[in-house]
Write a protein that holds these residues in place. Sequence first.
Motif, PDB file in Angstrom:
ATOM      1  N   VAL A 193      -4.375  10.440  15.577  1.00  0.00           N
ATOM      2  CA  VAL A 193      -4.617   9.197  14.859  1.00  0.00           C
ATOM      3  C   VAL A 193      -4.426   8.046  15.833  1.00  0.00           C
ATOM      4  CG1 VAL A 193      -3.812   7.749  12.958  1.00  0.00           C
ATOM      5  CG2 VAL A 193      -3.770  10.222  12.725  1.00  0.00           C
ATOM      6  N   ASP A 194      -5.345   7.089  15.788  1.00  0.00           N
ATOM      7  CA  ASP A 194      -5.243   5.907  16.629  1.00  0.00           C
ATOM      8  C   ASP A 194      -4.065   5.057  16.145  1.00  0.00           C
ATOM      9  OD1 ASP A 194      -5.942   3.868  18.470  1.00  0.00           O
ATOM     10  OD2 ASP A 194      -7.073   2.839  16.902  1.00  0.00           O
ATOM     11  N   ARG A 195      -3.172   4.692  17.052  1.00  0.00           N
ATOM     12  CA  ARG A 195      -1.967   3.951  16.692  1.00  0.00           C
ATOM     13  C   ARG A 195      -2.293   2.617  16.039  1.00  0.00           C
ATOM     14  NH1 ARG A 195       2.938   2.834  20.760  1.00  0.00           N
ATOM     15  NH2 ARG A 195       2.548   5.013  21.052  1.00  0.00           N
ATOM     16  N   ALA A 196      -3.251   1.877  16.557  1.00  0.00           N
ATOM     17  CA  ALA A 196      -3.608   0.565  15.991  1.00  0.00           C
ATOM     18  C   ALA A 196      -4.146   0.724  14.566  1.00  0.00           C
ATOM     19  CB  ALA A 196      -4.628  -0.134  16.874  1.00  0.00           C
ATOM     20  N   ARG A 197      -4.990   1.722  14.361  1.00  0.00           N
ATOM     21  CA  ARG A 197      -5.528   1.957  13.011  1.00  0.00           C
ATOM     22  C   ARG A 197      -4.431   2.381  12.051  1.00  0.00           C
ATOM     23  NH1 ARG A 197     -10.270   5.933  13.007  1.00  0.00           N
ATOM     24  NH2 ARG A 197     -10.119   5.464  10.789  1.00  0.00           N
ATOM     25  N   ALA A 198      -3.517   3.234  12.507  1.00  0.00           N
ATOM     26  CA  ALA A 198      -2.419   3.682  11.647  1.00  0.00           C
ATOM     27  C   ALA A 198      -1.505   2.514  11.292  1.00  0.00           C
ATOM     28  CB  ALA A 198      -1.619   4.782  12.340  1.00  0.00           C
ATOM     29  N   THR A 199      -1.211   1.656  12.249  1.00  0.00           N
ATOM     30  CA  THR A 199      -0.372   0.486  11.984  1.00  0.00           C
ATOM     31  C   THR A 199      -1.040  -0.435  10.979  1.00  0.00           C
ATOM     32  OG1 THR A 199       0.539   0.638  14.218  1.00  0.00           O
ATOM     33  CG2 THR A 199       0.827  -1.458  13.079  1.00  0.00           C
ATOM     34  N   ALA A 200      -2.327  -0.681  11.157  1.00  0.00           N
ATOM     35  CA  ALA A 200      -3.053  -1.545  10.225  1.00  0.00           C
ATOM     36  C   ALA A 200      -3.081  -0.934   8.823  1.00  0.00           C
ATOM     37  CB  ALA A 200      -4.476  -1.782  10.723  1.00  0.00           C
ATOM     38  N   LEU A 201      -3.263   0.368   8.731  1.00  0.00           N
ATOM     39  CA  LEU A 201      -3.291   1.036   7.437  1.00  0.00           C
ATOM     40  C   LEU A 201      -1.936   0.948   6.737  1.00  0.00           C
ATOM     41  CD1 LEU A 201      -4.728   2.803   5.341  1.00  0.00           C
ATOM     42  CD2 LEU A 201      -3.987   4.794   6.660  1.00  0.00           C
ATOM     43  N   VAL A 202      -0.864   1.205   7.474  1.00  0.00           N
ATOM     44  CA  VAL A 202       0.477   1.125   6.886  1.00  0.00           C
ATOM     45  C   VAL A 202       0.766  -0.300   6.435  1.00  0.00           C
ATOM     46  CG1 VAL A 202       2.948   1.288   7.426  1.00  0.00           C
ATOM     47  CG2 VAL A 202       1.397   3.132   8.084  1.00  0.00           C
ATOM     48  N   PHE A 203       0.380  -1.288   7.239  1.00  0.00           N
ATOM     49  CA  PHE A 203       0.589  -2.684   6.870  1.00  0.00           C
ATOM     50  C   PHE A 203      -0.169  -3.020   5.586  1.00  0.00           C
ATOM     51  CE2 PHE A 203      -0.468  -7.210   7.113  1.00  0.00           C
ATOM     52  CZ  PHE A 203       0.803  -7.750   7.236  1.00  0.00           C
ATOM     53  N   ARG A 204      -1.429  -2.580   5.499  1.00  0.00           N
ATOM     54  CA  ARG A 204      -2.243  -2.857   4.305  1.00  0.00           C
ATOM     55  C   ARG A 204      -1.648  -2.185   3.068  1.00  0.00           C
ATOM     56  NH1 ARG A 204      -6.127  -0.261   1.615  1.00  0.00           N
ATOM     57  NH2 ARG A 204      -6.393   1.352   3.185  1.00  0.00           N
ATOM     58  N   LEU A 205      -1.229  -0.936   3.213  1.00  0.00           N
ATOM     59  CA  LEU A 205      -0.633  -0.220   2.082  1.00  0.00           C
ATOM     60  C   LEU A 205       0.687  -0.863   1.650  1.00  0.00           C
ATOM     61  CD1 LEU A 205      -1.331   3.482   3.106  1.00  0.00           C
ATOM     62  CD2 LEU A 205      -2.450   2.171   1.290  1.00  0.00           C
ATOM     63  N   ALA A 206       1.483  -1.290   2.610  1.00  0.00           N
ATOM     64  CA  ALA A 206       2.752  -1.936   2.270  1.00  0.00           C
ATOM     65  C   ALA A 206       2.501  -3.259   1.552  1.00  0.00           C
ATOM     66  CB  ALA A 206       3.578  -2.161   3.538  1.00  0.00           C
ATOM     67  N   ARG A 207       1.501  -4.004   1.988  1.00  0.00           N
ATOM     68  CA  ARG A 207       1.169  -5.268   1.328  1.00  0.00           C
ATOM     69  C   ARG A 207       0.703  -5.017  -0.107  1.00  0.00           C
ATOM     70  NH1 ARG A 207      -3.057  -8.463   4.329  1.00  0.00           N
ATOM     71  NH2 ARG A 207      -1.313  -9.125   5.606  1.00  0.00           N
ATOM     72  N   GLU A 208      -0.142  -4.005  -0.301  1.00  0.00           N
ATOM     73  CA  GLU A 208      -0.607  -3.677  -1.656  1.00  0.00           C
ATOM     74  C   GLU A 208       0.564  -3.256  -2.542  1.00  0.00           C
ATOM     75  OE1 GLU A 208      -3.654  -0.721  -1.257  1.00  0.00           O
ATOM     76  OE2 GLU A 208      -5.056  -2.116  -0.305  1.00  0.00           O
ATOM     77  N   GLU A 209       1.478  -2.480  -2.004  1.00  0.00           N
ATOM     78  CA  GLU A 209       2.658  -2.052  -2.766  1.00  0.00           C
ATOM     79  C   GLU A 209       3.531  -3.251  -3.132  1.00  0.00           C
ATOM     80  OE1 GLU A 209       4.980   1.012  -4.503  1.00  0.00           O
ATOM     81  OE2 GLU A 209       3.010   1.110  -3.588  1.00  0.00           O
ATOM     82  N   ARG A 210       3.740  -4.152  -2.157  1.00  0.00           N
ATOM     83  CA  ARG A 210       4.527  -5.358  -2.422  1.00  0.00           C
ATOM     84  C   ARG A 210       3.880  -6.208  -3.519  1.00  0.00           C
ATOM     85  NH1 ARG A 210       3.638  -9.903   1.560  1.00  0.00           N
ATOM     86  NH2 ARG A 210       1.858  -9.963   0.188  1.00  0.00           N
ATOM     87  N   ASP A 211       2.572  -6.410  -3.430  1.00  0.00           N
ATOM     88  CA  ASP A 211       1.868  -7.217  -4.438  1.00  0.00           C
ATOM     89  C   ASP A 211       1.956  -6.584  -5.817  1.00  0.00           C
ATOM     90  OD1 ASP A 211       1.233  -8.967  -2.431  1.00  0.00           O
ATOM     91  OD2 ASP A 211      -0.853  -8.282  -2.216  1.00  0.00           O
ATOM     92  N   ALA A 212       1.872  -5.257  -5.873  1.00  0.00           N
ATOM     93  CA  ALA A 212       1.982  -4.571  -7.161  1.00  0.00           C
ATOM     94  C   ALA A 212       3.369  -4.782  -7.759  1.00  0.00           C
ATOM     95  CB  ALA A 212       1.686  -3.084  -6.993  1.00  0.00           C
ATOM     96  N   TRP A 213       4.400  -4.711  -6.936  1.00  0.00           N
ATOM     97  CA  TRP A 213       5.764  -4.930  -7.435  1.00  0.00           C
ATOM     98  C   TRP A 213       5.986  -6.381  -7.857  1.00  0.00           C
ATOM     99  CZ3 TRP A 213       9.309  -1.979  -9.338  1.00  0.00           C
ATOM    100  CH2 TRP A 213       9.336  -0.628  -8.995  1.00  0.00           C
ATOM    101  N   LEU A 214       5.383  -7.325  -7.143  1.00  0.00           N
ATOM    102  CA  LEU A 214       5.546  -8.741  -7.515  1.00  0.00           C
ATOM    103  C   LEU A 214       4.859  -9.048  -8.845  1.00  0.00           C
ATOM    104  CD1 LEU A 214       5.154 -10.545  -4.073  1.00  0.00           C
ATOM    105  CD2 LEU A 214       7.253 -10.281  -5.437  1.00  0.00           C
ATOM    106  N   ASN A 215       3.790  -8.338  -9.161  1.00  0.00           N
ATOM    107  CA  ASN A 215       3.083  -8.554 -10.424  1.00  0.00           C
ATOM    108  C   ASN A 215       3.686  -7.772 -11.589  1.00  0.00           C
ATOM    109  OD1 ASN A 215       1.202 -10.321  -9.294  1.00  0.00           O
ATOM    110  ND2 ASN A 215      -0.070  -8.610  -8.600  1.00  0.00           N
ATOM    111  N   TRP A 216       4.462  -6.776 -11.302  1.00  0.00           N
ATOM    112  CA  TRP A 216       5.011  -5.910 -12.341  1.00  0.00           C
ATOM    113  C   TRP A 216       5.919  -6.632 -13.347  1.00  0.00           C
ATOM    114  CZ3 TRP A 216      10.049  -3.857 -13.139  1.00  0.00           C
ATOM    115  CH2 TRP A 216      10.107  -2.810 -14.064  1.00  0.00           C
ATOM    116  N   PRO A 217       6.846  -7.516 -12.928  1.00  0.00           N
ATOM    117  CA  PRO A 217       7.713  -8.175 -13.917  1.00  0.00           C
ATOM    118  C   PRO A 217       6.939  -8.959 -14.976  1.00  0.00           C
ATOM    119  CG  PRO A 217       8.621  -8.467 -11.734  1.00  0.00           C
ATOM    120  CD  PRO A 217       7.274  -7.855 -11.563  1.00  0.00           C
ATOM    121  N   ALA A 218       5.855  -9.617 -14.595  1.00  0.00           N
ATOM    122  CA  ALA A 218       5.075 -10.387 -15.573  1.00  0.00           C
ATOM    123  C   ALA A 218       4.423  -9.463 -16.598  1.00  0.00           C
ATOM    124  CB  ALA A 218       4.015 -11.204 -14.851  1.00  0.00           C
ATOM    125  N   ARG A 219       4.065  -8.230 -16.191  1.00  0.00           N
ATOM    126  CA  ARG A 219       3.407  -7.298 -17.117  1.00  0.00           C
ATOM    127  C   ARG A 219       4.382  -6.651 -18.088  1.00  0.00           C
ATOM    128  NH1 ARG A 219       0.527  -2.831 -14.455  1.00  0.00           N
ATOM    129  NH2 ARG A 219       2.252  -2.945 -13.037  1.00  0.00           N
TER     130      ARG A 219
END
Length: 185
Positions: free
Chosen positions: A120-146
């Motif tokens: 696995v290309d390190r740059a691609r893996a880092t970008a993927l982990v960053f994107r997934l972590a951001r999506e997870e964070r956004d989901a948790w930030l929206n959860w209390p309102a729901r």
Amino acid sequence: MGISIRAYAKTRGVSHVAVLKATKAGRIPLEADGTIDPAKADAAWQRSTDPGRTKSKPKAPAEKLRPIGEAALGSVRETLKEQGLPAGGNVTFVQARTAHEIAKAHLARLRLQRMKGELVDRARATALVFRLAREERDAWLNWPARVAALIAADLGVEAHAVQKLIETHVRGHLAELAEIRAEFR
């Protein structure tokens, strides 16, 4: 007083041209009168000869082989230690060649894994982990309102207060998770 180049070549079991080349390259010393001291020449020959290029097996123990340059010692020692092989103070030519062969085998294995698509290309893996972590964070930030209204209804309390309380705890937890750093080595 020493012996002639041809006589030394005969005792050494090599051609006189090989002895001439060794003297011109400075690998074996000549006496002041142009002859060769067999004891000095044998020791110098042993130190400066690549054991991989000789027709017979070296008769001297590994400690008497020629040490390699200082620039490569760290890499050789590290490679040998990774493989569980001894890498003492003086690294011999045989140890350096062993480390070189190990490194070539590692490179060949990496090339094969890359061709198979297992690496696995390190740059691609880092970008993927960053994107997934951001999506997870956004989901948790929206959860209390729901869920705040649902929780408030179950408890029979005001929804706004429940939402603020959940948001505070979720943000605290996300702050703890943000301290974790993914390192890909």
